[in-house]
Design a protein around this motif. Structure first.
Motif, PDB file in Angstrom:
ATOM      1  N   GLY A  82       0.825  -1.194   0.000  1.00 21.53           N
ATOM      2  CA  GLY A  82       0.000   0.000   0.000  1.00 21.53           C
ATOM      3  C   GLY A  82       0.864   1.250   0.000  1.00 21.53           C
ATOM      4  N   GLN A  83       0.240   2.398   0.120  1.00 18.65           N
ATOM      5  CA  GLN A  83       0.986   3.648   0.168  1.00 18.65           C
ATOM      6  C   GLN A  83       1.820   3.714   1.445  1.00 18.65           C
ATOM      7  N   HIS A  84       3.050   4.186   1.298  1.00 19.35           N
ATOM      8  CA  HIS A  84       3.963   4.222   2.438  1.00 19.35           C
ATOM      9  C   HIS A  84       3.381   4.991   3.613  1.00 19.35           C
ATOM     10  N   ARG A  85       2.678   6.061   3.341  1.00 20.16           N
ATOM     11  CA  ARG A  85       2.166   6.906   4.423  1.00 20.16           C
ATOM     12  C   ARG A  85       1.078   6.193   5.233  1.00 20.16           C
ATOM     13  N   LYS A  86       0.533   5.100   4.686  1.00 22.13           N
ATOM     14  CA  LYS A  86      -0.519   4.361   5.396  1.00 22.13           C
ATOM     15  C   LYS A  86       0.030   3.241   6.264  1.00 22.13           C
TER      16      LYS A  86
END
Length: 339
Positions: free
Chosen positions: A262-266
């Motif tokens: 998934g997106q790194h920030r998540k």
């Protein structure tokens, strides 16, 4: 060394995440009568035990070494994203290296594998261990696999999904360098097919024997793992089950190691939720945890896990002949086949 950044944005040097945790060493001697044999049919002819495991170099054995517990699995399967915690987007091809902790060198050719595939693989191994011989086609029941992975849905759609997992496992070719220093190439399942309305699998005995003999074998509480809701919590469950201690590791390192796509920030929120689930439902493994922020980038944040009282259960690498001798002593003492 890895560069971290403090609150003022000044670069500071900190040790890189530990990438080679030493595996615990098993006791030098162990009483055979401490093993409890499950209630399978007794061996009528003690010489039959001679067929259980032959040296890898001498050809294909008739049976896999039982290792006394169908829930044990090679350490390399839990120490990287071979079975990843990513989102289950099926059919994504993979042909190349797979990150692995420590000294393992691992490659995968086939499709990406996920924690659901690992659940099914463990269930298939549970069934296979009970078979009288492993070098022949082995019939499997999809409903039995569904039950073993914790599903009560035995409808056609659910069982088709189970079969898709089995087929995906049969298409996966693995090459791994084990503790003998050699690369072993083979398949998680040698073949999977349907015949006359029945389902069969075949094993790649040469590779499976190497994987079960030449690596540490850790007991994984599959029933407990399968009851967790998130794939990341399942991955962390197996990862932590193969380590005695849990030093602080960076989130960036764990994200790569678990195969999160998934997106790194998540990822910080995802791992926080996964660890909270483990703390609430598996306190014996995870008593508490803390995520320590270190700069703006979450890649450099550290997660510190306070372990519960549970410690890993494992057997060390051994030759097929040594496992054969141990099983022979156990059978002579108990009169049962230890599968």
């Amino acid at each position: 060394m890895m560069t971290n950044y403090g609150k003022e944005g000044v670069a500071i040097e900190a040790p890189a995440p530990e990438d080679d945790w030493d595996l615990p060493q098993p006791a030098r001697s162990r009483r055979v009568d401490t093993f409890i044999a499950p209630p399978f049919d007794p061996v009528k002819n003690p010489r039959e035990i001679e067929k259980i495991a032959l040296p890898v170099a001498k050809g294909c054995p008739l049976r896999l070494p039982s290792l006394f517990d169908p829930d044990r699995c090679p350490a390399f399967m839990a120490r990287g994203p071979l079975f990843s915690s990513g989102r289950t987007m099926l059919g994504i091809p993979h042909d190349g290296p797979v990150k692995a902790q420590g000294k393992y060198s691992l490659t995968l050719c086939g499709e990406r594998l996920y924690m659901r595939d690992k659940q099914v693989w463990h269930a298939v191994m549970n069934i296979v261990k009970r078979a009288p011989a492993h070098n022949v086609p082995i019939r499997i029941e999809l409903g039995a696999i569904a039950t073993l992975i914790g599903s009560s849905d035995h409808g056609g759609r659910a069982l088709r999904r189970v079969w898709q997992n089995v087929e995906r496992l049969s298409r996966a070719t693995i090459e791994v360098t084990l503790r003998d220093g050699h690369a072993h190439k083979g398949k998680l399942l040698g073949a999977a097919y349907r015949q006359d309305g029945k389902y069969f699998i075949e094993l790649d005995m040469q590779w499976m024997t190497a994987a079960f003999c030449l690596d540490y074998q850790f007991k994984i509480n599959c029933k407990r793992r399968n009851g967790l809701t998130s794939s990341l919590a399942q991955w962390l469950h197996d990862f932590l089950s193969t380590h005695k201690s849990s030093p602080g590791l960076s989130l960036g390192y764990l994200r790569d190691l678990c195969g999160f796509d998934g997106q790194h920030r998540k990822f910080p929120a995802a791992i926080r939720a996964a660890l909270a689930e483990l703390k609430n439902s598996t306190a014996a493994l995870v008593a508490d945890f803390e995520i320590i922020k270190n700069g703006r980038s979450s890649d450099y944040w550290n997660v510190v896990i306070v372990r519960g009282p549970e410690q890993p259960s494992f057997t060390g690498p051994s030759s097929p002949e040594a496992i054969d001798r141990t099983e022979s002593r156990c059978i002579r003492k108990t009169g049962w086949v230890v599968l």
